[in-house]
Design a protein around this motif. Structure first.
Motif, PDB file in Angstrom:
ATOM      1  N   VAL A  78       0.795  -1.007   0.109  1.00 21.62           N
ATOM      2  CA  VAL A  78       0.039   0.098   0.112  1.00 21.62           C
ATOM      3  C   VAL A  78       0.724   1.426  -0.059  1.00 21.62           C
ATOM      4  O   VAL A  78       0.810   2.046   0.941  1.00 21.62           O
ATOM      5  N   SER A  79       1.858   1.476  -0.984  1.00 22.96           N
ATOM      6  CA  SER A  79       2.727   2.550  -1.308  1.00 22.96           C
ATOM      7  C   SER A  79       3.753   2.659  -0.387  1.00 22.96           C
ATOM      8  O   SER A  79       4.581   3.503  -0.228  1.00 22.96           O
ATOM      9  N   ASN A  80       3.945   1.779   0.523  1.00 23.73           N
ATOM     10  CA  ASN A  80       5.219   2.028   1.525  1.00 23.73           C
ATOM     11  C   ASN A  80       5.872   0.817   1.638  1.00 23.73           C
ATOM     12  O   ASN A  80       5.496  -0.552   1.415  1.00 23.73           O
ATOM     13  N   TYR A  81       7.368   1.111   1.942  1.00 24.33           N
ATOM     14  CA  TYR A  81       8.408  -0.114   1.947  1.00 24.33           C
ATOM     15  C   TYR A  81       8.250  -0.763   3.340  1.00 24.33           C
ATOM     16  O   TYR A  81       8.124   0.070   4.384  1.00 24.33           O
ATOM     17  N   TYR A  82       8.287  -1.919   3.465  1.00 21.90           N
ATOM     18  CA  TYR A  82       8.592  -2.654   4.884  1.00 21.90           C
ATOM     19  C   TYR A  82       9.648  -3.830   4.645  1.00 21.90           C
ATOM     20  O   TYR A  82       9.485  -4.551   3.543  1.00 21.90           O
ATOM     21  N   GLY A  83      10.351  -3.818   5.468  1.00 21.52           N
ATOM     22  CA  GLY A  83      11.777  -4.794   5.392  1.00 21.52           C
ATOM     23  C   GLY A  83      12.226  -5.201   6.613  1.00 21.52           C
ATOM     24  O   GLY A  83      12.407  -4.554   7.661  1.00 21.52           O
ATOM     25  N   THR A  84      13.217  -6.183   6.635  1.00 24.01           N
ATOM     26  CA  THR A  84      14.058  -6.743   7.496  1.00 24.01           C
ATOM     27  C   THR A  84      15.493  -6.530   7.562  1.00 24.01           C
ATOM     28  O   THR A  84      16.063  -7.209   6.799  1.00 24.01           O
ATOM     29  N   PRO A  85      16.140  -5.654   8.355  1.00 26.03           N
ATOM     30  CA  PRO A  85      17.636  -5.479   8.151  1.00 26.03           C
ATOM     31  C   PRO A  85      18.325  -7.029   8.592  1.00 26.03           C
ATOM     32  O   PRO A  85      17.733  -7.647   9.683  1.00 26.03           O
ATOM     33  N   ARG A  86      19.274  -7.208   7.842  1.00 28.54           N
ATOM     34  CA  ARG A  86      19.824  -8.612   7.615  1.00 28.54           C
ATOM     35  C   ARG A  86      20.891  -8.800   8.898  1.00 28.54           C
ATOM     36  O   ARG A  86      20.785  -9.992   9.595  1.00 28.54           O
ATOM     37  N   ALA A  87      21.609  -7.948   9.129  1.00 33.02           N
ATOM     38  CA  ALA A  87      22.800  -8.231  10.216  1.00 33.02           C
ATOM     39  C   ALA A  87      22.302  -8.790  11.464  1.00 33.02           C
ATOM     40  O   ALA A  87      22.939  -9.912  12.125  1.00 33.02           O
ATOM     41  N   TYR A  88      21.585  -8.075  12.153  1.00 33.30           N
ATOM     42  CA  TYR A  88      21.173  -8.639  13.536  1.00 33.30           C
ATOM     43  C   TYR A  88      20.663 -10.094  13.565  1.00 33.30           C
ATOM     44  O   TYR A  88      20.746 -10.791  14.490  1.00 33.30           O
ATOM     45  N   VAL A  89      19.573 -10.236  12.495  1.00 34.09           N
ATOM     46  CA  VAL A  89      18.995 -11.607  12.545  1.00 34.09           C
ATOM     47  C   VAL A  89      20.272 -12.712  12.465  1.00 34.09           C
ATOM     48  O   VAL A  89      20.034 -13.720  13.207  1.00 34.09           O
ATOM     49  N   GLU A  90      21.098 -12.608  11.494  1.00 36.18           N
ATOM     50  CA  GLU A  90      22.054 -13.672  11.126  1.00 36.18           C
ATOM     51  C   GLU A  90      22.889 -13.602  12.472  1.00 36.18           C
ATOM     52  O   GLU A  90      23.300 -14.679  12.896  1.00 36.18           O
ATOM     53  N   GLU A  91      23.256 -12.752  13.098  1.00 39.99           N
ATOM     54  CA  GLU A  91      24.149 -12.454  14.272  1.00 39.99           C
ATOM     55  C   GLU A  91      23.359 -13.311  15.341  1.00 39.99           C
ATOM     56  O   GLU A  91      24.163 -14.370  16.123  1.00 39.99           O
TER      57      GLU A  91
END
Length: 203
Positions: A78-91
């Protein structure tokens, strides 16, 4: 016995189903689960804090993170980006901690491609009527935007078979107990532990 790696738990479902509320209640009960804060280009709602509820980014900053490979997943909703930063999850996973992602359906399917060993949970509303009522109750969207969200929700529910588990969010405390049971069962799966116990035998 301490596991070598933690679980990646992905919780998603239609907008308005209560993902944030359920995740918040789960975190209060299970402090061992690490919560990955998502990034978004939408503006903060009342009571939301940057770095706690979301990392609030400009469109330009978010697109830079995409281009530099800093996002585990992302979606435009709905016109906005959403996402998950990678570094913290993998660490955290490498250190043996379970990590829960609370993300949109498009993003969850992206994560499944790169982390097929993750645990994918679809949070389902009791009914579409109840889902619409919850969205209207937030008082943050116009009627046209609510209609758009409901159309998207129907399409997302059709993707339920891509998930490992379905949890109905009829009451928050019940949904939390179901998710905790899933995590416990997944942590006891033979395939996740067999190599550790074989080491004991060999020693």
């Amino acid at each position: 016995m301490k596991r070598e790696k933690g679980l990646l738990i992905v919780l998603s479902g239609p907008s308005g189903v209560g993902k944030g509320t359920v995740c918040g209640a789960l975190r209060e009960q299970d402090t061992e689960i690490k919560y990955s804060v998502s990034a978004t280009t939408r503006g903060p709602r009342s009571g939301e804090e940057d770095g706690v509820s979301y990392f609030f980014k400009s469109k330009e900053e978010f697109e830079r993170m995409i281009n530099e490979g800093e996002m585990l997943e992302y979606a435009k909703y709905v016109s906005n980006y959403y996402g998950t930063p990678r570094a913290y999850v993998e660490e955290m996973i490498e250190k043996g901690h379970d990590v829960i992602l609370e993300i949109e359906v498009q993003g969850a399917l992206q994560v499944k491609e790169s982390f097929p060993e993750g645990v994918f949970i679809f949070l389902m509303p009791p009914s579409l009527k109840e889902l619409r009522s919850r969205i209207e109750g937030r008082g943050t969207e116009t009627g046209d935007l609510i209609d758009s969200r409901m159309t998207v929700a129907k399409d997302e529910i059709d993707l339920m078979d891509k998930y490992d588990y379905v949890v109905e969010n009829d009451e928050v405390h019940l949904a939390v107990e179901r998710i905790k049971s899933i995590v416990t069962a997944e942590n006891c799966k033979k395939d996740r532990l067999i190599h550790l116990y074989k080491q004991i035998v060999e020693e």
